[in-house]
Design an enzyme around this catalytic site. Structure first.
Site, mmCIF file in Angstrom:
data_model
loop_
_atom_site.group_PDB
_atom_site.id
_atom_site.type_symbol
_atom_site.label_atom_id
_atom_site.label_comp_id
_atom_site.label_asym_id
_atom_site.label_seq_id
_atom_site.Cartn_x
_atom_site.Cartn_y
_atom_site.Cartn_z
ATOM 1 N N ASN A 26 0.681 -0.799 -0.044
ATOM 2 C CA ASN A 26 -0.250 0.357 -0.187
ATOM 3 C C ASN A 26 1.026 0.898 -0.120
ATOM 4 O O ASN A 26 0.219 2.549 -1.043
ATOM 5 C CB ASN A 26 -0.815 0.167 1.332
ATOM 6 C CG ASN A 26 -0.456 -0.330 2.345
ATOM 7 O OD1 ASN A 26 0.726 -0.793 2.607
ATOM 8 N ND2 ASN A 26 -0.801 0.540 3.875
ATOM 9 N N GLY B 240 1.295 -10.807 10.148
ATOM 10 C CA GLY B 240 2.016 -10.636 11.855
ATOM 11 C C GLY B 240 2.094 -11.591 12.714
ATOM 12 O O GLY B 240 2.677 -11.588 13.518
ATOM 13 N N GLU C 171 3.745 -3.842 12.607
ATOM 14 C CA GLU C 171 2.525 -2.582 12.056
ATOM 15 C C GLU C 171 2.376 -2.867 11.309
ATOM 16 O O GLU C 171 1.903 -3.391 10.127
ATOM 17 C CB GLU C 171 3.410 -1.858 11.202
ATOM 18 C CG GLU C 171 4.673 -0.589 11.565
ATOM 19 C CD GLU C 171 4.223 0.036 12.617
ATOM 20 O OE1 GLU C 171 3.697 0.806 13.215
ATOM 21 O OE2 GLU C 171 5.168 0.794 13.978
ATOM 22 N N GLU D 244 8.030 2.647 15.441
ATOM 23 C CA GLU D 244 8.978 3.229 14.643
ATOM 24 C C GLU D 244 8.854 4.610 13.985
ATOM 25 O O GLU D 244 8.008 5.213 14.646
ATOM 26 C CB GLU D 244 8.605 2.697 12.780
ATOM 27 C CG GLU D 244 8.637 0.381 13.221
ATOM 28 C CD GLU D 244 8.409 0.282 11.604
ATOM 29 O OE1 GLU D 244 7.285 0.084 11.197
ATOM 30 O OE2 GLU D 244 9.178 0.040 10.670
HETATM 31 P P1 NAD Z 1 0.187 -9.150 3.821
HETATM 32 O O1 NAD Z 1 0.258 -9.049 5.297
HETATM 33 O O2 NAD Z 1 -0.210 -10.145 2.945
HETATM 34 O O3 NAD Z 1 1.659 -9.261 3.231
HETATM 35 C C1 NAD Z 1 2.278 -7.920 3.554
HETATM 36 C C2 NAD Z 1 4.361 -8.743 3.293
HETATM 37 O O4 NAD Z 1 3.970 -9.634 4.217
HETATM 38 C C3 NAD Z 1 4.415 -8.988 1.564
HETATM 39 O O5 NAD Z 1 5.094 -8.697 1.455
HETATM 40 C C4 NAD Z 1 3.981 -10.392 1.788
HETATM 41 O O6 NAD Z 1 4.328 -10.789 0.386
HETATM 42 C C5 NAD Z 1 4.513 -10.466 3.485
HETATM 43 N N1 NAD Z 1 4.214 -12.064 3.425
HETATM 44 C C6 NAD Z 1 2.397 -12.652 3.331
HETATM 45 N N2 NAD Z 1 3.550 -13.816 3.791
HETATM 46 C C7 NAD Z 1 4.052 -13.991 4.925
HETATM 47 C C8 NAD Z 1 5.017 -15.059 5.637
HETATM 48 N N3 NAD Z 1 3.969 -16.124 6.060
HETATM 49 N N4 NAD Z 1 5.826 -14.957 6.087
HETATM 50 C C9 NAD Z 1 6.891 -13.743 5.959
HETATM 51 N N5 NAD Z 1 6.198 -12.671 5.058
HETATM 52 C C10 NAD Z 1 4.826 -12.723 4.258
HETATM 53 O O7 NAD Z 1 -0.502 -7.851 4.139
HETATM 54 P P2 NAD Z 1 -0.909 -6.695 2.719
HETATM 55 O O8 NAD Z 1 -1.875 -7.517 1.796
HETATM 56 O O9 NAD Z 1 0.871 -6.716 1.081
HETATM 57 O O10 NAD Z 1 -0.525 -5.180 3.290
HETATM 58 C C11 NAD Z 1 -1.887 -4.878 3.822
HETATM 59 C C12 NAD Z 1 -1.899 -4.468 5.205
HETATM 60 O O11 NAD Z 1 -1.037 -4.084 6.171
HETATM 61 C C13 NAD Z 1 -3.054 -3.972 5.491
HETATM 62 O O12 NAD Z 1 -3.944 -4.741 6.450
HETATM 63 C C14 NAD Z 1 -2.948 -2.986 6.580
HETATM 64 O O13 NAD Z 1 -3.815 -2.542 7.958
HETATM 65 C C15 NAD Z 1 -1.080 -3.523 6.537
HETATM 66 N N6 NAD Z 1 -0.426 -1.532 7.153
HETATM 67 C C16 NAD Z 1 -0.108 -1.791 7.785
HETATM 68 C C17 NAD Z 1 1.021 -0.935 8.193
HETATM 69 C C18 NAD Z 1 1.137 -0.035 9.253
HETATM 70 O O14 NAD Z 1 2.003 0.831 9.947
HETATM 71 N N7 NAD Z 1 -0.088 -0.437 10.018
HETATM 72 C C19 NAD Z 1 0.945 0.123 7.178
HETATM 73 C C20 NAD Z 1 0.894 -0.541 5.983
HETATM 74 C C21 NAD Z 1 0.386 -1.148 5.706
#
Ligand code: NAD
Length: 454
Positions: free
Chosen positions: A132, A213, A230, A433
């Site tokens: 995002n 996470g 995060e 962070e």
């Molecule tokens: P996601 O959790 O699907 O993926 C995030 C990252 O993690 C990607 O690079 C993905 O390839 C990797 N990933 C996926 N499965 C993994 C695993 N088993 N082991 C290690 N890495 C893995 O999330 P997304 O759909 O890419 O992002 C959207 C989400 O991120 C939303 O829920 C949003 O709220 C959150 N977000 C949070 C913040 C914050 O600062 N709190 C900022 C931006 C986005």
């Protein structure tokens, strides 16, 4: 044939690039290279490390437009936002560079000698980024980590590897040692998981969904590996009857529509005091309907497409036919488009009111008094950000302290600043962070006692 990631233009659905996906062996080799680079980097004079990071910042600045165009292409961000995001990477690097010579330990009084602490780099840091905000979120991790003397392996999200790859090239051009910053595009369950499991990775910095996470945290717990998380958000925007309603209404649309709502801080729960609920909605609805949605490369566009078909399907599933909605406009046809949407009259416990939609959708819910506002604001599993609008300073402070979230703003929807701390309460995350302590999070404190009596 090796695995590859297909990068789509979200505004058209067309393929714009195909990028090889890193394997577990690629991660292993990268960690070995990074460990060697990190030892040399940590031994370099602080002023030299700071100078190289400033050069990296200058290279990013010089390529702002190129990076911004790439982000429009792979993530569908509006061009104005994308330029800001590239500039934010520059600022993060400059800010971190300013901390290198200031990363000092302490001298603590003890009998029989002196006692000093050192802030040692951790080693090789794994940064796992979401799609995002591909550039800023990558830089939140890599800039302070490098400044504190670490090497970084960055795994961008599957959908958005292009700006990350370009940033790694710019780092090399600026003179950063080879292999100090490596970008490994790849899948979460292979490259991402390999980073989490690798004994040579000293810390994981993860931004993404709460679901992923939790899995990463469990794996890190098994290895006693530090982790910063995060995660998601469902942030309130609380409008009290004594607020400047016109100003609150004017600010509300982009507080949940910016980046097409794909923002973990999006103010998607608009809580309005019952006595002004209808008036506020009358002010807000035409503003939401009037948001300019279209080609993200057009300077006038305020909102672009969603990132993918999967995200579009997810957003659609939340706005069910039984809900009353105010809708703006969006292009038809190819690409992943969804209009700005306000849901009114929803049950406060409905999925659209408590779950992270991650799209251009907000719910408007009434509340009775201050206690009711706080109760409603805290009635989700998340606690990332929030805003409140009131002219009463005492109330502003009381409610700011009572809302369980890491980042609150009063009479504004302040965005994330690189020089103030950022992070979530509850299931929005773990650790902080940015801000003055950003570098310290990438160090281990070592205590040394030196006897003066020998
Ligand atoms: P996601 O959790 O699907 O993926 C995030 C990252 O993690 C990607 O690079 C993905 O390839 C990797 N990933 C996926 N499965 C993994 C695993 N088993 N082991 C290690 N890495 C893995 O999330 P997304 O759909 O890419 O992002 C959207 C989400 O991120 C939303 O829920 C949003 O709220 C959150 N977000 C949070 C913040 C914050 O600062 N709190 C900022 C931006 C986005």
């Amino acid at each position: 044939m090796s695995d590859a990631l297909e990068v789509l233009n979200p505004a058209t659905g067309e393929t714009v690039a195909t990028v090889p996906a890193a394997t577990r062996d690629d991660v292993d080799a990268a960690v070995t290279r990074a460990a060697a680079a990190q030892r040399t980097w940590a031994a370099a004079a602080p002023a030299d490390r700071a100078r190289l990071l400033r050069r990296f910042a200058a290279a990013v600045d010089a390529h702002n437009e190129e990076l911004a165009r790439l982000e429009v292409l792979e993530a569908g961000h509006t061009i104005g936002n994308a330029r800001w995001e590239a500039a934010n990477v520059r600022d993060l690097l400059d800010y971190a560079a300013g901390g290198v010579e200031r990363l000092t330990g302490r001298q603590i009084p003890v009998p029989g000698g002196i006692d000093v602490t050192f802030l040692e780099p951790l080693g090789v840091i794994g940064v796992i980024a979401p799609w995002n905000f591909p550039m800023p979120i990558a830089a939140w991790g890599l800039a302070p980590a490098l400044a504190a003397g670490n090497a970084v392996i960055l795994k961008p999200a599957e959908a958005t590897p292009l700006t990350a790859l370009r940033l790694a090239e710019l780092a090399l051009d600026a003179g950063l040692p080879e292999h100090l910053l490596q970008v490994l595009p790849g899948r979460g369950d292979t490259a991402g998981d390999a980073l989490v499991e690798h004994p040579g990775i000293a810390k994981i910095v993860f931004t993404g969904s709460t679901r992923t996470g939790k899995q990463i945290m469990a794996k890190c717990a098994d290895r006693v590996k530090p982790v910063t998380l995060e995660l998601g958000g469902k942030s309130p925007n609380i409008v009290f009857a004594d607020a400047d309603l016109e100003a609150a209404a004017a600010a509300a649309p982009m507080s949940f529509l910016d980046n097409t709502g794909q923002d973990c801080c999006a103010r998607t729960r608009i809580l309005v005091q019952r006595t002004v609920h209808d008036r506020f909605l009358d002010l807000l609805a035409p503003l939401v309907e009037g948001v300019a949605v279209g080609d993200p490369a057009d300077e006038k566009t305020q909102m672009g497409p969603l990132i993918s078909q999967a995200q579009l399907d997810r957003v659609r599933s939340y706005v069910t036919d039984d809900l009353t909605a105010v809708r703006g406009t969006a292009p038809d046809g190819p690409g992943f488009w969804y209009p700005p949407t306000l849901v009114t009259g929803a049950d406060p416990t409905a999925p659209v009111a408590v779950e992270e939609v991650f799209g251009p959708v907000a719910v408007v819910l009434p509340f009775d008094d201050e206690d009711d506002a706080v109760r409603l604001a805290n009635a989700t599993e998340y606690g990332l950000s929030g805003s409140l609008w009131t002219r009463d300073v005492g109330r502003a402070l009381r409610v700011s302290r009572a809302v369980a979230a890491g980042n609150l703003s009063v009479n504004s929807h302040s965005s994330v600043r690189y020089w103030t701390p950022f992070g979530g309460y509850k299931q929005s995350g773990l650790g902080r962070e940015l801000g003055p302590d950003a570098l310290t999070a990438f160090t281990e404190t070592k205590n040394v006692f030196i006897s003066t009596e020998a």
